[in-house]
Design a protein around this motif. Structure first.
Motif, mmCIF file in Angstrom:
data_model
loop_
_atom_site.group_PDB
_atom_site.id
_atom_site.type_symbol
_atom_site.label_atom_id
_atom_site.label_comp_id
_atom_site.label_asym_id
_atom_site.label_seq_id
_atom_site.Cartn_x
_atom_site.Cartn_y
_atom_site.Cartn_z
ATOM 1 N N GLN A 42 39.492 41.058 48.171
ATOM 2 C CA GLN A 42 40.774 40.370 48.017
ATOM 3 C C GLN A 42 40.657 38.858 47.984
ATOM 4 O O GLN A 42 41.568 38.197 47.511
ATOM 5 C CB GLN A 42 41.725 40.796 49.142
ATOM 6 C CG GLN A 42 42.114 42.250 48.991
ATOM 7 C CD GLN A 42 43.245 42.642 49.902
ATOM 8 O OE1 GLN A 42 43.198 42.332 51.081
ATOM 9 N NE2 GLN A 42 44.236 43.303 49.374
ATOM 10 N N TYR B 133 40.259 41.409 39.201
ATOM 11 C CA TYR B 133 41.220 42.479 39.478
ATOM 12 C C TYR B 133 42.635 42.023 39.143
ATOM 13 O O TYR B 133 43.454 42.791 38.673
ATOM 14 C CB TYR B 133 41.125 42.918 40.942
ATOM 15 C CG TYR B 133 39.798 43.552 41.269
ATOM 16 C CD1 TYR B 133 39.411 44.732 40.631
ATOM 17 C CD2 TYR B 133 38.919 42.973 42.156
ATOM 18 C CE1 TYR B 133 38.193 45.315 40.904
ATOM 19 C CE2 TYR B 133 37.697 43.556 42.441
ATOM 20 C CZ TYR B 133 37.328 44.725 41.814
ATOM 21 O OH TYR B 133 36.124 45.292 42.058
ATOM 22 N N ILE C 138 41.640 47.807 41.609
ATOM 23 C CA ILE C 138 42.416 46.777 40.919
ATOM 24 C C ILE C 138 43.637 46.414 41.756
ATOM 25 O O ILE C 138 43.959 45.239 41.954
ATOM 26 C CB ILE C 138 42.843 47.261 39.512
ATOM 27 C CG1 ILE C 138 41.629 47.370 38.596
ATOM 28 C CG2 ILE C 138 43.879 46.313 38.908
ATOM 29 C CD1 ILE C 138 41.935 48.008 37.255
ATOM 30 N N ILE D 170 44.071 46.701 44.983
ATOM 31 C CA ILE D 170 43.712 45.970 46.203
ATOM 32 C C ILE D 170 43.317 44.537 45.861
ATOM 33 O O ILE D 170 43.766 43.579 46.491
ATOM 34 C CB ILE D 170 42.577 46.706 46.948
ATOM 35 C CG1 ILE D 170 43.121 48.020 47.502
ATOM 36 C CG2 ILE D 170 42.018 45.837 48.066
ATOM 37 C CD1 ILE D 170 42.070 48.991 47.966
ATOM 38 N N GLY D 171 42.505 44.390 44.793
ATOM 39 C CA GLY D 171 42.101 43.034 44.373
ATOM 40 C C GLY D 171 43.310 42.203 43.963
ATOM 41 O O GLY D 171 43.368 41.001 44.201
ATOM 42 N N HIS D 172 44.277 42.879 43.362
ATOM 43 C CA HIS D 172 45.490 42.192 42.898
ATOM 44 C C HIS D 172 46.305 41.654 44.071
ATOM 45 O O HIS D 172 47.073 40.707 43.931
ATOM 46 C CB HIS D 172 46.340 43.192 42.082
ATOM 47 C CG HIS D 172 47.522 42.586 41.401
ATOM 48 N ND1 HIS D 172 48.707 43.245 41.257
ATOM 49 C CD2 HIS D 172 47.695 41.374 40.832
ATOM 50 C CE1 HIS D 172 49.561 42.468 40.635
ATOM 51 N NE2 HIS D 172 48.973 41.328 40.354
ATOM 52 N N GLY D 173 46.105 42.267 45.255
ATOM 53 C CA GLY D 173 46.909 41.856 46.412
ATOM 54 C C GLY D 173 46.592 40.469 46.919
ATOM 55 O O GLY D 173 47.485 39.732 47.319
ATOM 56 N N GLY D 174 45.315 40.109 46.904
ATOM 57 C CA GLY D 174 44.944 38.787 47.397
ATOM 58 C C GLY D 174 45.204 38.644 48.884
ATOM 59 O O GLY D 174 45.222 39.629 49.622
#
Lengths: 739, 399
Positions: free
Chosen positions: A31, A38, B267, B269-273
């Motif tokens: 993250q 992502y 994707i 989870i990565g998009h959450g930041g």
């Protein structure tokens, strides 16, 4: 607690802590430092653009008569996504559709195959896969409407297939005017053109038509319109979840031209008759071209060709074979002979020679020069007898060739001595030709204009340097005749020399001089209008679909003839003499045609050009006319290739043009008093208002009779809702547990 | 309330004559006073978070289908209420009393696993025949309850000491492994690879912590390694199982359905930041790009909509549950209580790590829900019973 358990509990605790730590670390890793790709992937997942192409703008003539507009056709489209989501990839649907459309499922399949690496199908679709792909265009007939209804009424049998009204190009041919090569055509954007656009534009324009030739190409940015883009959020099964942004398509702007459909139609007809007449007299007359310019504005009133082609030729499916046969047919129907082709103009070029010789001081309007029967073994045209010492005016009226030979030789000698003194040669005729827009781009608002050729010392040498190798080889080629070898050897050795004969030929519009009818018309316009050399314009204005003026287009003035008005008046008088004086080369013809020279004053010059590799001549006539007592209004240049002398084939066609424009022989004049319309035609809303107030008794107006989906109020071509196939489907299948 | 000394053993006195409910609740010896409030609070937080995430995951799809957006939330809350009831029951009955009923529970769970195999009773979901159809839209997964039965069974066998011995004998170990065999074989027949893995971890944990000889611990590890090799060589797994188990090592293989799941979850989870897209605002979630994002991939919803902050909170809450479980095990009054607590910690520990790990792409994909958070009745009920057992052990410990 048992003794052995305690340390083992500690081990378990450590294990648990490390597992929790691992999860936290990995979460942070995804993250924070590695989130960017992502984020991109997530944004690409959701948003899709659905593009609705805008109808292209219209092209109308000076009175607002549409030369190109749009018609609505029932276009059958197939949505690939919907088909792909079917259990059989849409096999059954395509079979059913093929039956309805009387085609094969295989053809349909190839039509909806997306172009891409490894796809060699010539029918493949180059647009976005999210666009419904057009597979058939139905004519507005009863049978076709039934076909469409079959599809629309049994939607369950044709998932993803729709028939919807779409704007396609239409050519109304007012008064049977074709103007095909001027109008040009638009076709789906090529991959090359697409590549030049930004990534986003590529998406939008992938299914668009772009102008490829003629006005469609040169006014592409106005005609194109703005495609409508509906930005939708889609989920994983490509079902639309919501509309993010929706811009409606905006119809392209209208190009108002200087062309007059009636003048255009009559010129096209006249050229055809001229060709037929010449052929009747035993001439080949393989092609003919004619230009009518407004000398005051530089506007193109009519520009016609024979042979021609139907304007919708390129909007139909054209096989490669058919195209090739057209491209190489006699008279080159696909080539516009008025501006894309340059030939030797013959004596019509004497206008330029006279101006050039007077301007550079070789000759003077106050002096007389010899017109012998022969000069340097060259005889006068048709072997006429010598006329002694005559003025420039007389030389033009009777078209004395030896007069120009002699002056041309003097011109050459003067330049030669300048060169010997290491000074720049004047080459006045060449300079004058260039000032008048010859030997270069005439600057018309159409792509692919021919430049023609004006030979001088410099480009003669440059040409020789480029091509001499071939001639030097030819000189040693044993399969050539001895004469051929000798000629080649001569050029190989001396081809760089600009000989006196070259200058003399040039002054007569022969030899290496070539000009297009359009270039000649520009030169004669300049003479007629007092010296303004225009870059001619077909278009007159750009008007919005609602009728608001966006831009007026004026023909730019590229130059002024660099001679005093007195010289221009002098030459113009000579041109009037060609038609009006009893010894003028065109007088007999105009007299025998009973042309009312007392109403319309015509001046002009005949030209009979010797053609290379042919015993036949190019027949030219360049003329200008205006009401008696007024200034000239129009220039007409007529060329009939391999069509006898200028006075015999081309000049009679000019009479027909003046007849049509001025209404001299009982017919209604196209332009009353010869005045072309100065106001723009009423278009769009303005036109609707005008017609409804003027003739509200009539249900149908003239303009309304042709279906125009580009009507200003609703340019939308697509259905108001979602595109077919991209519909919201229940997502219940997603709501199941994974084991 | 006359005794001032703290009794060594807290006897279960469900009915104390003459005392009001309030008095009983406030009694010094009342189980409520000895509740592990940290554990209760963290489990409650996980449950509330779970409800919110399940609602966020199901709302857009339900709305799109024209259904009530809260229908899954309501079922989830109902499951939670039933689960709390089960937890209360499991904590109130003294675990030493429960111990007596362990054989009954064990037999019942075996019958449940057998019922799955009966046609028209068992239901297949995603390749595993693991559910019993109760009718009316309710299905239960007996394997979840079998975990509790096995924990209790093993703890019972391994805590019975012969005189003078401090550790279970090999006979005890063999016996305890033997009682694991029937449920494991029945679950293999479904087949439910995820549950088998939980069992393996749980059995290993309980047996190791029972104080059994280290030879047993080493032996089991060796058997595990040999087992994996044998399974791989004899092609005992079905292709979809292999794909699921191994797709996390090939993140690019997104076209395969199992790889697609993992890829879209990553994707999301990565998009959450850092702080997420906001609850109900995750485009991956709302677009339905992550399948099963209300059950097995519920963590991806937290990752996208609540970001690192929410995801880490979830992991930490789960960590607190495990910590309290270990603490309860350490403080347990007897070996049975300790082993029950250890069993629950091993079960939760592995399942949480496996579930979140597969969301994060570091563990293979198996159909294991995230305890307390994922939607699903069976998992919720079994997890709640397990929490009840932990509390039970805690309330009856002296420390």
């Amino acid at each position: 607690l048992t003794n052995g358990s305690r340390p083992r509990l500690v081990v378990l605790s450590v294990l648990v802590i490390s597992l929790v730590g691992t999860l936290l670390g990995r979460l942070w890793y995804l993250q924070v430092p590695h989130a960017a790709p992502y984020r991109v992937a997530a944004s690409e997942n959701q948003v899709r653009d659905i593009v609705t192409q805008a109808p292209r703008g219209e092209v109308v003539d000076d009175m607002g008569r549409p030369l190109i507009n749009n018609k609505t056709a029932l276009v059958v489209t197939v949505n690939r996504i919907t088909l792909d989501n079917l259990s059989d990839q849409g096999k059954a649907v395509l079979h059913r559709l093929a039956k309805v459309l009387h085609t094969s499922a295989k053809t349909l399949r190839s039509q909806i195959t997306l172009c891409g690496p490894g796809v060699h199908d010539p029918n493949c679709y180059g647009g976005s896969p999210y666009q419904p792909i057009p597979v058939a265009q139905l004519k507005p007939t009863l049978a076709a409407t039934r076909q469409a209804l079959q599809i629309l009424e049994m939607k369950e049998n044709f998932p993803g297939v729709t028939a919807r009204l779409t704007a396609v190009r239409n050519y109304p041919k007012p008064d049977h005017a074709l103007a095909s090569s001027i109008l040009g055509f638009a076709s789906p954007i090529s991959p090359k053109q697409l590549k030049r656009l930004s990534q986003q534009q590529q998406q939008i324009e992938a299914s668009a038509d772009t102008g490829k030739a003629g006005l469609e190409a040169s006014y592409e940015r106005y005609l194109h319109g703005t495609p409508g883009v509906k930005q939708v959020a889609v989920n994983s099964s490509n079902a639309v979840t919501r509309v993010i942004k929706n811009t409606r398509p905006k119809t392209g702007d209208t190009v108002v031209t200087n062309l007059d459909a009636k003048a255009q139609a009559s010129l096209e007809q006249d050229l055809h008759s001229a060709v037929l007449a010449a052929r009747g007299n035993g001439h080949t007359a393989d092609f003919a071209a004619g230009v009518v310019l407004n000398v005051r504005t530089g506007g193109v009133v009519a520009m016609a060709n024979y042979p021609n082609y139907e304007p919708d030729l390129f909007s139909k499916t054209l096989t490669k074979k058919h195209y090739k046969s057209l491209a190489h047919a006699e008279g080159y129907p696909l080539l516009d002979k008025t501006y894309q082709n340059a030939q030797a103009p013959g004596s019509t070029f004497k206008l330029i020679s006279s101006l050039g010789l007077i301007h550079d001081g070789t000759g003077s309007i106050d002096q007389a020069y010899d017109c012998p029967s022969t000069f340097q073994n060259r005889h006068n045209f048709d072997g006429e007898n010598g006329k002694g010492y005559i003025s420039f005016q007389k030389a033009l009226i009777i078209s004395c060739d030896t007069f120009f030979f002699k002056l041309g030789f003097q011109d050459w000698q003067r330049d030669n001595s300048l060169i010997n003194q290491h000074k720049k040669p004047v080459q006045g005729v060449q300079a004058m030709a260039r000032d008048l827009g010859m030997g270069g781009n005439p600057g018309i608002d159409l792509p692919g204009a021919a430049t023609g050729h004006i030979a001088d010392r410099k480009n003669t040498r440059l040409d020789w340097e480029q091509i001499k190798a071939n001639y030097c080889k030819g000189a040693k080629n044993p399969s050539f005749s001895s004469q051929h070898r000798l000629d080649d050897a001569n050029y190989c050795k001396y081809g760089y020399i600009f000989e006196p004969g070259d200058q003399e030929n040039e002054d007569l519009g022969q030899g290496t001089v070539t000009v297009s009818p359009l270039q000649l018309a520009v030169a004669y316009s300049a003479l007629a209008n007092g010296g303004k050399v225009f870059e001619p314009r077909v278009a007159k204005a750009i008007v919005s679909p609602r009728g608001r003026l966006i831009k007026r287009i004026k023909a730019p003035i590229r130059d002024h003839i660099p001679v005093p008005q007195s010289v221009l008046d002098y030459i113009r008088t000579a041109m009037y003499g060609v038609v009006n004086d009893t010894d003028g080369t065109a007088n007999g013809l105009y007299k025998s045609a009973n042309f009312p020279l007392n109403k319309v004053l015509v001046g002009g010059k005949t030209g009979t050009a010797e053609l290379p590799n042919s015993s036949q001549d190019g027949s030219w006539f360049a003329s200008f006319a205006g009401p008696v007592g007024g200034k000239p209004q129009y220039v007409t240049v007529i060329e009939v290739n391999k069509g006898d002398q200028g006075a015999i084939t081309a000049a009679p066609t000019s009479i027909k043009v003046w007849d049509a424009l001025y209404g001299l022989q009982g017919d209604k004049a196209i332009f009353p008093n010869g005045q072309p319309p100065t106001k723009l035609p009423k278009l769009g809303i303005a036109a609707v208002k005008a017609t409804s107030t003027k003739r509200h008794h009539h249900a149908k107006s003239n303009r309304g009779s042709s279906p125009t989906p580009s009507s200003p109020s609703s340019p939308s071509t697509g259905a108001a809702g979602l595109p077919p196939g991209l519909v919201v489907r229940p997502g219940t299948a997603l709501l199941r547990g994974l084991s | 309330v006359t005794e001032l000394s703290t009794p060594r053993l807290a006897p279960i006195r469900l009915r104390q004559g003459g005392q009001s409910l309030r008095e009983r609740a406030m009694d010094r010896e009342s189980p409520l006073r000895r509740l592990d409030w940290v554990l209760v609070a963290s489990v409650a937080s996980l449950c509330v978070l779970g409800c919110a995430l399940v609602y966020a995951a199901t709302k857009p799809i339900l709305l799109n289908s024209g259904l009530s957006p809260t229908s899954y939330l309501k079922k989830d809350v109902l499951n939670l209420v039933i689960g709390v009831g089960l937890a209360v029951l499991a904590s109130l009955v003294d675990y030493r009393t429960l111990r007596a009923y362990t054989p009954v529970l064990y037999v019942a769970s075996i019958l449940g696993l057998l019922a799955v195999l009966v046609p028209h009773v068992g239901v297949t979901v995603n390749g595993a025949h693991s559910w019993i159809n109760l009718g009316g839209g309710f299905e239960i997964q007996p394997a979840e309850f079998a975990k509790i039965a096995v924990i209790l069974g093993m703890a019972m066998l391994l805590s019975e000491r012969r005189e003078g011995l401090t550790a279970p004998t090999s006979r005890d170990a063999v016996l305890s492994l033997a009682i694991c065999l029937p449920p494991v074989l029945l679950i293999l027949a479904q087949p439910d690879v995820g549950s088998i893995m939980v069992f393996a971890f749980l059995v290993f944990g309980v047996l190791s912590l029972s104080g059994v000889s280290l030879r047993w611990v080493g032996g089991m590890l060796a058997v595990a390694v040999v087992g994996v090799v044998v399974i791989a060589h004899l092609h005992l797994l079905k292709q979809y199982q292999i794909d699921r188990l191994t797709s996390f090592t090939r993140p690019g293989a997104a076209s395969q359905s199992s790889g697609y799941n993992a890829n879209e979850a990553r994707i999301a989870i990565g998009h959450g930041g850092l702080f997420g897209q906001g609850l109900f605002h995750g485009s991956q979630v709302n677009g339905g790009f992550v399948p099963f994002d209300y059950t097995d991939f519920v963590f991806s919803v937290a990752g996208e909509e609540l970001g690192l902050a929410g995801g880490a909170l979830l992991v930490l809450l789960a960590g607190i549950v495990l910590w309290r479980g270990l603490r309860i095990a350490r403080r347990a009054e007897d070996a049975f209580g300790m082993l029950v607590a250890v069993g629950v910690v091993c079960w939760f520990g592995f399942q949480i790590f496996e579930n979140i790990g597969m969301n994060l792409g570091i563990m293979p994909i198996t159909g294991l829900p995230l305890p307390f958070v994922s939607y699903g009745g069976s998992s919720m009920f079994a997890s709640m019973v397990a929490v009840g057992l932990l509390l039970n052990v805690h309330m009856r410990s002296s420390r």
